[in-house]
Design a protein around this motif. Sequence first.
Motif, short mmCIF file in Angstrom:
data_model
loop_
_atom_site.label_atom_id
_atom_site.label_comp_id
_atom_site.label_asym_id
_atom_site.label_seq_id
_atom_site.Cartn_x
_atom_site.Cartn_y
_atom_site.Cartn_z
N MET A 5 5.06 -4.36 2.21
CA MET A 5 3.61 -4.24 2.04
C MET A 5 2.90 -4.65 3.33
O MET A 5 1.95 -4.01 3.77
CB MET A 5 3.13 -5.10 0.87
CG MET A 5 1.63 -5.08 0.67
SD MET A 5 0.98 -3.46 0.22
CE MET A 5 1.56 -3.36 -1.46
N TRP A 6 3.39 -5.74 3.96
CA TRP A 6 2.80 -6.21 5.22
C TRP A 6 2.92 -5.14 6.31
O TRP A 6 1.96 -4.85 7.00
CB TRP A 6 3.49 -7.52 5.66
CG TRP A 6 2.92 -8.09 6.91
CD1 TRP A 6 1.85 -8.93 7.00
CD2 TRP A 6 3.37 -7.87 8.24
NE1 TRP A 6 1.61 -9.24 8.31
CE2 TRP A 6 2.53 -8.60 9.10
CE3 TRP A 6 4.41 -7.13 8.80
CZ2 TRP A 6 2.68 -8.62 10.48
CZ3 TRP A 6 4.57 -7.13 10.18
CH2 TRP A 6 3.71 -7.86 11.00
N VAL A 7 4.11 -4.55 6.43
CA VAL A 7 4.33 -3.49 7.43
C VAL A 7 3.41 -2.31 7.16
O VAL A 7 2.78 -1.77 8.08
CB VAL A 7 5.81 -3.04 7.46
CG1 VAL A 7 6.00 -1.77 8.27
CG2 VAL A 7 6.70 -4.16 7.99
N GLN A 8 3.30 -1.90 5.92
CA GLN A 8 2.44 -0.78 5.54
C GLN A 8 0.98 -1.06 5.93
O GLN A 8 0.31 -0.23 6.54
CB GLN A 8 2.55 -0.52 4.04
CG GLN A 8 1.66 0.59 3.54
CD GLN A 8 1.72 0.74 2.01
OE1 GLN A 8 2.33 -0.08 1.32
NE2 GLN A 8 1.08 1.76 1.51
N LYS A 9 0.50 -2.25 5.57
CA LYS A 9 -0.89 -2.60 5.87
C LYS A 9 -1.13 -2.71 7.38
O LYS A 9 -2.15 -2.27 7.89
CB LYS A 9 -1.28 -3.89 5.16
CG LYS A 9 -1.45 -3.70 3.67
CD LYS A 9 -1.88 -4.99 3.00
CE LYS A 9 -2.08 -4.79 1.53
NZ LYS A 9 -3.46 -4.83 1.13
#
Length: 118
Positions: free
Chosen positions: A95-99
């Motif tokens: 999720m962090w990478v996506q954001k």
Amino acid sequence: MATKITYTQQGDYLLPDLKLPEQPKIEIGIWGKRHLRYLEKHHPIIYTNLLTSCKLTAYLADIDEQAEDMFFRLVKQLAKQEGVTEQLKADNQMMWVQKMNNIRNRVTEIVNNELIYS
């Protein structure tokens, strides 16, 4: 001291052999290179004026530095604004990478519109 001018025959004409003075050796990053391509394609007169006045390299280095600063400042601001924290990175790395990718892409567009292609 007089400068000796040499000429080259081009058909019926003798054209002077002109050379630009050496530009300072400054490393230009990705933002500066993008702006250089933009100037060459869309603003050839500005490009030629900067080149012939030996200000092109310094100008591109300045644009590159401004863009780099703007990029990192905006990424940091948006990440804070949208709650993309180190805790999120620890809890849900995907999720962090996506954001972060989303933020970086948006900021790249902003920098391109504000500095590079204007």
